[in-house]
Design a protein around this motif. Structure first.
Motif, PDB file in Angstrom:
ATOM      1  N   GLN A  22     -12.223   5.089  -5.738  1.00 35.43           N
ATOM      2  CA  GLN A  22     -11.847   3.735  -4.868  1.00 35.43           C
ATOM      3  C   GLN A  22     -11.644   3.569  -3.506  1.00 35.43           C
ATOM      4  O   GLN A  22     -11.767   3.372  -2.894  1.00 35.43           O
ATOM      5  N   GLY A  23     -10.952   4.481  -2.659  1.00 36.03           N
ATOM      6  CA  GLY A  23     -10.801   4.297  -1.150  1.00 36.03           C
ATOM      7  C   GLY A  23     -11.914   4.919  -0.712  1.00 36.03           C
ATOM      8  O   GLY A  23     -12.199   4.735   0.293  1.00 36.03           O
ATOM      9  N   HIS A  24     -12.458   5.583  -1.597  1.00 33.34           N
ATOM     10  CA  HIS A  24     -14.509   5.904  -0.631  1.00 33.34           C
ATOM     11  C   HIS A  24     -15.320   4.893  -0.936  1.00 33.34           C
ATOM     12  O   HIS A  24     -15.953   4.286   0.064  1.00 33.34           O
ATOM     13  N   VAL A 293       6.177  -1.280  -2.944  1.00 34.91           N
ATOM     14  CA  VAL A 293       6.017   0.064  -2.869  1.00 34.91           C
ATOM     15  C   VAL A 293       4.557   0.937  -3.728  1.00 34.91           C
ATOM     16  O   VAL A 293       4.537   0.584  -4.643  1.00 34.91           O
ATOM     17  N   SER A 294       4.189   1.068  -2.655  1.00 36.22           N
ATOM     18  CA  SER A 294       3.161   1.292  -3.867  1.00 36.22           C
ATOM     19  C   SER A 294       2.575   3.291  -3.024  1.00 36.22           C
ATOM     20  O   SER A 294       2.427   3.903  -1.909  1.00 36.22           O
ATOM     21  N   PHE A 295       2.151   4.682  -3.725  1.00 37.68           N
ATOM     22  CA  PHE A 295       1.482   5.287  -3.344  1.00 37.68           C
ATOM     23  C   PHE A 295      -0.106   5.548  -3.716  1.00 37.68           C
ATOM     24  O   PHE A 295      -0.487   6.488  -3.763  1.00 37.68           O
ATOM     25  N   SER A 297      -3.580   5.368  -5.603  1.00 38.08           N
ATOM     26  CA  SER A 297      -4.242   6.187  -6.497  1.00 38.08           C
ATOM     27  C   SER A 297      -4.359   7.376  -6.836  1.00 38.08           C
ATOM     28  O   SER A 297      -4.892   7.255  -8.381  1.00 38.08           O
ATOM     29  N   VAL A 298      -3.426   7.918  -6.924  1.00 36.02           N
ATOM     30  CA  VAL A 298      -3.809   9.325  -7.194  1.00 36.02           C
ATOM     31  C   VAL A 298      -2.637   9.955  -6.922  1.00 36.02           C
ATOM     32  O   VAL A 298      -2.237  10.773  -7.737  1.00 36.02           O
ATOM     33  N   THR A 299      -1.616   9.789  -6.031  1.00 34.02           N
ATOM     34  CA  THR A 299      -0.438  10.432  -6.071  1.00 34.02           C
ATOM     35  C   THR A 299       1.039   9.649  -7.648  1.00 34.02           C
ATOM     36  O   THR A 299       0.451   8.885  -8.020  1.00 34.02           O
ATOM     37  N   SER A 351       1.969  -1.710 -12.905  1.00 33.97           N
ATOM     38  CA  SER A 351       0.896  -0.914 -12.979  1.00 33.97           C
ATOM     39  C   SER A 351      -0.228  -0.753 -11.715  1.00 33.97           C
ATOM     40  O   SER A 351      -0.973   0.471 -11.270  1.00 33.97           O
ATOM     41  N   TRP A 352      -0.711  -1.915 -11.109  1.00 31.13           N
ATOM     42  CA  TRP A 352      -1.486  -2.629 -10.399  1.00 31.13           C
ATOM     43  C   TRP A 352      -1.704  -3.360 -10.088  1.00 31.13           C
ATOM     44  O   TRP A 352      -1.430  -4.189 -10.865  1.00 31.13           O
ATOM     45  N   CYS A 353      -2.172  -3.627  -8.143  1.00 34.18           N
ATOM     46  CA  CYS A 353      -2.114  -5.208  -7.874  1.00 34.18           C
ATOM     47  C   CYS A 353      -2.750  -5.682  -7.435  1.00 34.18           C
ATOM     48  O   CYS A 353      -3.413  -4.245  -6.863  1.00 34.18           O
ATOM     49  N   CYS A 371       1.423   6.425   2.846  1.00 39.29           N
ATOM     50  CA  CYS A 371       0.050   6.439   4.215  1.00 39.29           C
ATOM     51  C   CYS A 371      -1.312   7.072   4.219  1.00 39.29           C
ATOM     52  O   CYS A 371      -1.800   6.833   4.521  1.00 39.29           O
ATOM     53  N   GLY A 372      -2.234   6.164   2.783  1.00 40.25           N
ATOM     54  CA  GLY A 372      -3.145   6.764   2.955  1.00 40.25           C
ATOM     55  C   GLY A 372      -4.109   5.599   3.707  1.00 40.25           C
ATOM     56  O   GLY A 372      -4.044   4.872   4.421  1.00 40.25           O
ATOM     57  N   TRP A 373      -4.686   6.394   4.320  1.00 39.05           N
ATOM     58  CA  TRP A 373      -6.494   5.446   5.322  1.00 39.05           C
ATOM     59  C   TRP A 373      -6.320   4.314   5.038  1.00 39.05           C
ATOM     60  O   TRP A 373      -6.272   3.177   5.419  1.00 39.05           O
ATOM     61  N   LEU A 377      -5.051   0.876   6.989  1.00 40.73           N
ATOM     62  CA  LEU A 377      -5.933   0.360   7.787  1.00 40.73           C
ATOM     63  C   LEU A 377      -5.317  -1.311   7.076  1.00 40.73           C
ATOM     64  O   LEU A 377      -4.769  -2.534   8.136  1.00 40.73           O
ATOM     65  N   GLU A 378      -5.453  -1.260   5.504  1.00 41.05           N
ATOM     66  CA  GLU A 378      -5.083  -3.253   4.992  1.00 41.05           C
ATOM     67  C   GLU A 378      -3.586  -2.864   5.956  1.00 41.05           C
ATOM     68  O   GLU A 378      -3.641  -4.536   6.164  1.00 41.05           O
ATOM     69  N   THR A 379      -2.536  -2.642   6.218  1.00 43.65           N
ATOM     70  CA  THR A 379      -1.220  -2.748   6.554  1.00 43.65           C
ATOM     71  C   THR A 379      -0.557  -3.096   8.065  1.00 43.65           C
ATOM     72  O   THR A 379      -0.855  -4.079   8.309  1.00 43.65           O
TER      73      THR A 379
HETATM   74  N1  UDP Z   1      -4.449  -0.306  -4.210  1.00 40.76           N
HETATM   75  C1  UDP Z   1      -4.767  -1.260  -5.005  1.00 40.76           C
HETATM   76  N2  UDP Z   1      -3.039  -2.120  -5.983  1.00 40.76           N
HETATM   77  C2  UDP Z   1      -2.506  -1.369  -6.025  1.00 40.76           C
HETATM   78  C3  UDP Z   1      -2.476  -0.094  -5.405  1.00 40.76           C
HETATM   79  C4  UDP Z   1      -3.708   0.446  -4.364  1.00 40.76           C
HETATM   80  O1  UDP Z   1      -5.586  -2.127  -4.783  1.00 40.76           O
HETATM   81  O2  UDP Z   1      -1.628  -1.190  -6.896  1.00 40.76           O
HETATM   82  C5  UDP Z   1      -5.832   0.135  -3.320  1.00 40.76           C
HETATM   83  C6  UDP Z   1      -5.209   0.255  -1.308  1.00 40.76           C
HETATM   84  O3  UDP Z   1      -5.578  -1.406  -2.067  1.00 40.76           O
HETATM   85  C7  UDP Z   1      -5.916   0.739  -1.182  1.00 40.76           C
HETATM   86  C8  UDP Z   1      -6.568   1.840  -2.141  1.00 40.76           C
HETATM   87  O4  UDP Z   1      -6.526   1.828  -4.131  1.00 40.76           O
HETATM   88  O5  UDP Z   1      -7.139   0.010  -0.746  1.00 40.76           O
HETATM   89  C9  UDP Z   1      -5.609   3.257  -2.284  1.00 40.76           C
HETATM   90  O6  UDP Z   1      -6.503   3.890  -0.960  1.00 40.76           O
HETATM   91  P1  UDP Z   1      -5.703   4.860  -0.135  1.00 40.76           P
HETATM   92  O7  UDP Z   1      -6.989   5.597   1.182  1.00 40.76           O
HETATM   93  O8  UDP Z   1      -4.930   4.143   0.471  1.00 40.76           O
HETATM   94  O9  UDP Z   1      -4.541   6.079  -1.049  1.00 40.76           O
HETATM   95  P2  UDP Z   1      -5.801   6.562  -2.437  1.00 40.76           P
HETATM   96  O10 UDP Z   1      -5.599   6.031  -3.509  1.00 40.76           O
HETATM   97  O11 UDP Z   1      -6.833   7.385  -1.749  1.00 40.76           O
HETATM   98  O12 UDP Z   1      -4.359   8.127  -1.684  1.00 40.76           O
END
Ligand code: UDP
Length: 504
Positions: A22-24, A293-295, A297-299, A351-353, A371-373, A377-379
């Motif tokens: 998703q992040g790519h 709080v969110s970590f 899509s991978v962690t 589980s996802w928003c 702190c995914g990029w 950037l969204e923050t």
């Molecule tokens: N994201 C989302 N909903 C969630 C959690 C994350 O839409 O509940 C999106 C977030 O907006 C971001 C992406 O997932 O665009 C995560 O990318 P990021 O580079 O921050 O981290 P990665 O998932 O690659 O570790």
């Protein structure tokens, strides 16, 4: 407007190729949206597993991404859909490196039909599919790279892989690293892939190939950042291997893009189904009260780490919204017994928003993030202060930027075993919400939000960089078919017309 007309009339097609995360994909789609708004036609190709995920979260996904003119196309990475790619990442990367080139090449041929010249005037690749540049060269198509981490990481990896500066080694594991345009970096601030302690082989191998042998083959290197945010580090690369920021590539609603700039829809895909109740839940909270709080899509956090965060949220007495990704939107496992019941009056675990909508909501006070990029950037675009809780890859460096360069966050200090204690999370919550620097961090957040908006606005630094890129593609298209592969050699700061334009 004249430039748009010229590009449209020339019927110029660009192919973007993204790793299926998703992040790519999302930054690519957003860049694609801005390119279509400047008159180009855009197709995005990713692997079959991306299509299957998108279909699962949104069954109406078809070959064209919803509400836009961007076509979606797919190719195989050589693995079955149910193969657990993230838990066998090295095997996954080997497979996509082996089968991706042939399958992508076939896709390009299929899409080009039997025309006399390739359908695509440019291919835009991203970092985890570095072999795309060679496929592009075989088809005699010039290639751009969209770097999707901070420009700081681009500069850092460039210097690391070209041995231009000193980095930690087995014999000297904790030196202070000094790089142009960046504050002094300690080991904890460096991306995990450059550390002697790193055990993952696939990603560092890809990055090494990218920086050592592929980088010089790209005609353009674009970055998902904006010049004003990373001015010094972008300038520091100008003579080495320049990067042109074209971001932040976040949903247009976050940065207030006008309709004419591709701001009429919030393009992006969700790999999981967002729980819509988050926004109405936020609507019922007071302004600047909620800890999000969110970590990403991978962690996946350990149970002990989840427990420490859960206890800190419980003790904070504040409302919180916590994304705990679980398989197929099931109830998350690993939370302490009774936690959900005890906090149900002020806490929501999903589980996802739709994160960008959450960040833009006035009820959100701060974001505890890995702190995914993309999240960073969204923050920044939402102007929200952060609690930085980095895990791996570029995240430690992003945390350093957030705290010491952007000055809009605090960072957790893990125990020597890497665990972040309940007390430490509590300390950071207090510091970011009512500590002596909390007002200053909020003020910085608002400043960066404004700067992000200005960068993507018409004639802003990123908008100008995109326009220059488009003008070059249009110019090259009109010269074709005399365009030969040797004209695709890497631009240097002396020769690239793109470099004469907007800063960054
Ligand atoms: N994201 C989302 N909903 C969630 C959690 C994350 O839409 O509940 C999106 C977030 O907006 C971001 C992406 O997932 O665009 C995560 O990318 P990021 O580079 O921050 O981290 P990665 O998932 O690659 O570790």
């Amino acid at each position: 407007m004249a430039a748009f007309k010229e590009a449209r009339e020339a019927e110029i097609h660009v192919l973007m190729v993204a790793f299926s995360a998703q992040g790519h994909i999302n930054p690519m789609l957003r860049l694609g949206n801005r390119l279509t708004s400047k008159g180009l036609h855009v197709t995005l190709a990713t692997t079959d597993v991306g299509r299957n995920r998108m279909l699962k979260s949104n069954p109406s996904t078809t070959t064209a991404s919803n509400d836009t003119n961007i076509r979606l196309e797919f190719f195989s990475d050589g693995l079955s859909d149910d193969f657990d790619r993230w838990n066998h990442i090295d095997h996954f990367l080997d497979s996509i490196g082996k089968f991706g080139p042939t399958n992508l090449s076939k896709l390009i041929n299929d899409l080009s039909g039997d025309g006399h010249r390739p359908k695509f005037s440019c291919i835009i690749s991203n970092p985890f599919v570095p072999w795309v540049v060679d496929v592009a060269a075989q088809h005699k198509i010039p290639c751009a790279l969209l770097w999707i981490q901070p420009s700081a990481l681009y500069a850092l990896y460039y210097r690391f892989f070209h041995h231009l500066n000193s980095f930690p080694t087995q014999s000297d594991p904790n030196p202070t690293v000094y790089l142009p345009g960046l504050p002094p970096l300690q080991t904890a601030d460096l991306p995990t892939f450059v550390l002697p302690s790193n055990t993952i082989t696939g990603f560092p191998k890809l990055l090494s190939e990218l920086f050592k042998s592929h980088m010089k083959k790209f005609k353009w290197i674009l970055g998902n950042s904006f010049y004003e945010l990373e001015k010094e580090v972008v300038d520091s690369m100008a003579q080495l291997c320049p990067i042109r920021p074209v971001g932040p590539l976040v949903p247009s609603t976050l940065v207030g893009l006008s309709e004419g700039q591709g701001g009429d829809n919030d393009i992006g895909v969700d790999m999981w189904k967002p729980e819509e109740k988050c926004i109405e839940w936020l609507d019922r909270r007071s302004v600047s009260s909620v800890i999000y709080v969110s970590f990403g899509s991978v962690t996946v956090l350990s149970e002990k780490q989840m427990e420490n965060i859960a206890m800190a949220l419980k003790n904070s007495d504040r409302p919180f919204l916590w994304v705990l990704k679980s398989k197929d939107n099931a109830v998350p496992v690993g939370l302490p017994a009774g936690f959900l019941e005890e906090t149900e009056d002020r806490g929501l675990v999903v589980s996802w928003c739709t994160q960008t909508k959450v960040l833009a909501h006035p009820a959100v006070a701060c974001f505890m993030s890995h702190c995914g990029w993309n999240s960073t950037l969204e923050t920044i675009a939402a102007g929200v202060p952060m609690i930085a809780c980095p895990q791996w890859t570029d995240q430690p460096s992003n945390a350093k930027l957030i705290v010491d360069v952007f000055e809009m966050g605090v960072r957790v200090e893990p125990d020597p075993d890497g665990m972040v204690s309940k007390e430490e999370v509590e300390r950071c919550i207090v510091e970011i919400t009512k500590g002596p620097k909390s007002e200053e961090m909020k003020r910085k957040g608002v400043q960066w939000k404004e700067a992000a908006k200005n960068a993507v606005a018409e004639h802003g630094s990123s908008d100008q960089n995109i326009q220059i890129f488009v003008d070059e593609i249009v110019g090259m298209h009109s010269l074709a078919p005399s365009m030969a592969p040797h004209s695709m050699t890497m631009t240097t700061s002396e020769e690239s017309p793109m470099l004469e334009g907007a800063k960054g």
